[in-house]
Design a protein around this motif. Sequence first.
Motif, PDB file in Angstrom:
ATOM      1  N   MET A 176       8.209  13.103  14.930  1.00 47.25           N
ATOM      2  CA  MET A 176       9.126  12.370  14.014  1.00 47.25           C
ATOM      3  C   MET A 176       8.491  11.049  13.515  1.00 47.25           C
ATOM      4  N   SER A 177       8.731  10.776  12.381  1.00 47.04           N
ATOM      5  CA  SER A 177       8.064   9.465  11.871  1.00 47.04           C
ATOM      6  C   SER A 177       9.353   8.434  12.392  1.00 47.04           C
ATOM      7  N   ALA A 178       9.079   7.358  12.524  1.00 44.61           N
ATOM      8  CA  ALA A 178      10.046   6.028  12.894  1.00 44.61           C
ATOM      9  C   ALA A 178      10.440   5.835  11.391  1.00 44.61           C
ATOM     10  N   GLU A 179      11.644   5.014  11.528  1.00 44.93           N
ATOM     11  CA  GLU A 179      12.461   4.357  10.407  1.00 44.93           C
ATOM     12  C   GLU A 179      11.468   3.694   9.475  1.00 44.93           C
ATOM     13  N   PRO A 180      11.368   3.705   8.196  1.00 43.12           N
ATOM     14  CA  PRO A 180      10.802   3.148   7.253  1.00 43.12           C
ATOM     15  C   PRO A 180      10.672   1.657   7.622  1.00 43.12           C
ATOM     16  N   ARG A 181       9.497   0.816   7.543  1.00 44.04           N
ATOM     17  CA  ARG A 181       9.284  -0.302   7.577  1.00 44.04           C
ATOM     18  C   ARG A 181       8.991  -0.985   6.186  1.00 44.04           C
ATOM     19  N   VAL A 182       9.655  -2.228   5.924  1.00 42.55           N
ATOM     20  CA  VAL A 182       9.625  -2.727   4.830  1.00 42.55           C
ATOM     21  C   VAL A 182       8.801  -4.169   4.634  1.00 42.55           C
ATOM     22  N   SER A 183       7.767  -4.300   3.909  1.00 38.84           N
ATOM     23  CA  SER A 183       7.033  -5.786   3.838  1.00 38.84           C
ATOM     24  C   SER A 183       7.192  -6.224   2.579  1.00 38.84           C
ATOM     25  N   ILE A 184       7.947  -7.256   2.152  1.00 36.55           N
ATOM     26  CA  ILE A 184       7.885  -7.701   0.969  1.00 36.55           C
ATOM     27  C   ILE A 184       7.081  -9.112   0.675  1.00 36.55           C
ATOM     28  N   HIS A 185       6.361  -8.862  -0.304  1.00 31.42           N
ATOM     29  CA  HIS A 185       5.169 -10.036  -0.966  1.00 31.42           C
ATOM     30  C   HIS A 185       5.554 -10.878  -2.158  1.00 31.42           C
ATOM     31  N   PRO A 186       5.303 -11.954  -2.357  1.00 33.84           N
ATOM     32  CA  PRO A 186       6.074 -12.837  -3.491  1.00 33.84           C
ATOM     33  C   PRO A 186       5.791 -12.224  -4.694  1.00 33.84           C
ATOM     34  N   ASP A 222      11.459  -2.959 -12.408  1.00 35.41           N
ATOM     35  CA  ASP A 222      11.936  -1.606 -13.054  1.00 35.41           C
ATOM     36  C   ASP A 222      11.878  -0.763 -11.996  1.00 35.41           C
ATOM     37  N   LYS A 223      11.161  -1.139 -10.778  1.00 35.58           N
ATOM     38  CA  LYS A 223      11.149  -0.083  -9.779  1.00 35.58           C
ATOM     39  C   LYS A 223      12.293  -0.260  -8.695  1.00 35.58           C
ATOM     40  N   ALA A 224      13.083  -1.378  -8.782  1.00 36.84           N
ATOM     41  CA  ALA A 224      14.039  -1.772  -7.880  1.00 36.84           C
ATOM     42  C   ALA A 224      15.207  -0.726  -7.619  1.00 36.84           C
ATOM     43  N   GLY A 225      15.686  -0.244  -8.605  1.00 38.15           N
ATOM     44  CA  GLY A 225      16.594   0.942  -8.423  1.00 38.15           C
ATOM     45  C   GLY A 225      16.250   1.861  -7.556  1.00 38.15           C
ATOM     46  N   ALA A 226      14.928   2.500  -7.996  1.00 40.67           N
ATOM     47  CA  ALA A 226      14.394   3.648  -7.273  1.00 40.67           C
ATOM     48  C   ALA A 226      14.230   3.234  -5.725  1.00 40.67           C
ATOM     49  N   VAL A 227      13.673   2.156  -5.456  1.00 43.68           N
ATOM     50  CA  VAL A 227      13.260   1.641  -4.259  1.00 43.68           C
ATOM     51  C   VAL A 227      14.688   1.634  -3.260  1.00 43.68           C
ATOM     52  N   GLY A 228      15.502   0.984  -3.966  1.00 45.38           N
ATOM     53  CA  GLY A 228      16.914   0.794  -3.073  1.00 45.38           C
ATOM     54  C   GLY A 228      17.529   1.996  -2.925  1.00 45.38           C
ATOM     55  N   THR A 245       6.066   4.886   8.388  1.00 49.81           N
ATOM     56  CA  THR A 245       5.788   4.989   6.850  1.00 49.81           C
ATOM     57  C   THR A 245       6.247   3.294   6.604  1.00 49.81           C
ATOM     58  N   LEU A 246       5.445   2.949   5.617  1.00 46.05           N
ATOM     59  CA  LEU A 246       5.467   1.554   5.250  1.00 46.05           C
ATOM     60  C   LEU A 246       6.048   1.427   3.654  1.00 46.05           C
ATOM     61  N   TRP A 247       6.924   0.493   3.312  1.00 45.10           N
ATOM     62  CA  TRP A 247       6.955   0.253   2.140  1.00 45.10           C
ATOM     63  C   TRP A 247       6.624  -1.265   1.875  1.00 45.10           C
ATOM     64  N   LEU A 248       5.473  -1.238   1.150  1.00 40.56           N
ATOM     65  CA  LEU A 248       4.735  -2.353   0.776  1.00 40.56           C
ATOM     66  C   LEU A 248       4.976  -3.005  -0.768  1.00 40.56           C
ATOM     67  N   ILE A 249       5.987  -3.801  -0.917  1.00 45.78           N
ATOM     68  CA  ILE A 249       6.411  -4.199  -1.984  1.00 45.78           C
ATOM     69  C   ILE A 249       6.574  -5.282  -2.326  1.00 45.78           C
ATOM     70  N   ASP A 250       6.596  -5.818  -3.898  1.00 47.38           N
ATOM     71  CA  ASP A 250       7.105  -7.343  -4.202  1.00 47.38           C
ATOM     72  C   ASP A 250       8.281  -7.445  -4.471  1.00 47.38           C
ATOM     73  N   GLU A 251       8.674  -9.007  -4.346  1.00 50.36           N
ATOM     74  CA  GLU A 251       9.938  -9.230  -4.436  1.00 50.36           C
ATOM     75  C   GLU A 251      11.001  -8.778  -5.588  1.00 50.36           C
ATOM     76  N   ARG A 305      11.816  -6.744   5.877  1.00 51.62           N
ATOM     77  CA  ARG A 305      10.703  -7.608   6.757  1.00 51.62           C
ATOM     78  C   ARG A 305      10.010  -8.453   5.712  1.00 51.62           C
ATOM     79  N   LYS A 306      10.280  -9.602   5.473  1.00 52.28           N
ATOM     80  CA  LYS A 306       9.471 -10.474   4.625  1.00 52.28           C
ATOM     81  C   LYS A 306       8.212 -11.084   4.973  1.00 52.28           C
ATOM     82  N   SER A 307       8.012 -10.975   6.226  1.00 52.30           N
ATOM     83  CA  SER A 307       6.546 -11.672   6.457  1.00 52.30           C
ATOM     84  C   SER A 307       5.497 -10.645   6.757  1.00 52.30           C
ATOM     85  N   PRO A 308       4.623 -10.421   6.037  1.00 51.81           N
ATOM     86  CA  PRO A 308       3.573  -9.454   5.832  1.00 51.81           C
ATOM     87  C   PRO A 308       3.131  -9.264   7.386  1.00 51.81           C
ATOM     88  N   ALA A 309       3.034 -10.394   7.885  1.00 54.64           N
ATOM     89  CA  ALA A 309       2.107 -10.468   9.116  1.00 54.64           C
ATOM     90  C   ALA A 309       2.952  -9.670  10.215  1.00 54.64           C
TER      91      ALA A 309
END
Length: 272
Positions: A1-11, A220-226, A248-254, A266-270
């Motif tokens: 089973m996959s772990a919970e998705p991880r979200v990394s937000i970039h400026p 325009d993608k914020a609703g879908a992502v949420g 499962t990674l969500w690599l998204i902008d602010e 998870r706001k810090s990409p590192a």
Amino acid sequence: MSAEPRVSIHPDSSVLMAAIAARLITKLVDVQDRYGEATVVLTGGTVGIGTLKAVADSAAAPAVNWSKVNFWWGDERFVAADDDDRNTRQAHAALLSHIGVDPERVHEPGSADQFGTPEEAAEDYARRLAEAAAAEHAADTSDDRPDTPRKLPRFDILLLGVGPDAHIASLFPEQAGIREKELTVVGVRNSPKPPPQRISLTLPAINTAAEVWMVVAGEDKAGAVGLALAGANPVQVPAAGPAGRSRTLWLIDENAASRVPEQLIRKSPASA
């Protein structure tokens, strides 16, 4: 089973694409160290193609042995091979024509020049995936290899964009493709986004990947992502369905992150 998705937000989207490119290069090097080769499933769209250009521009790109990378696509537009709408054509312009790829490892879905219908092209793509899986299985000498034939090769990293309607690859809300359980590839007709005919991996095929990276930018993608990260039904919100076997990674902008549940951020990409 996959772990919970991880979200990394970039400026912003530029930083996002550069960060995904750096992450992809590092991951491909790691996978090649383990297996001798690596397999990536590419996506189109602004972020998907922009990431490939960022890879080509990166000083670290030569760290990857590109002749030992297998390239597949999560979906393709069923148009002529020389049509600029083709994800494969855009990928070649952004990256593949600039690095030492092995043409035998670049597996493009069929075009409207080759097949009469998207269903025929989908069957051909599924057949080639199964052949690659069989060859990989035959070459695997490990004791833990499965005894049953596989329909898909090992996908190390699978990239996916998300549309404002929450579609992924060419799997659209409420349509037959997102409901498919048995096939690995489907032909798509009457796509709500032009061009109307397409070829797409199915959700079960997508979810065989070791890592699924959702790459998304824009308000325009914020609703879908949420909705996706809140656990919506994939039939209505296809972006809620992908889950890598190990990550499962969500690599998204602010801008795309404005409706993400706070506990997932998870706001810090590192730190991702």
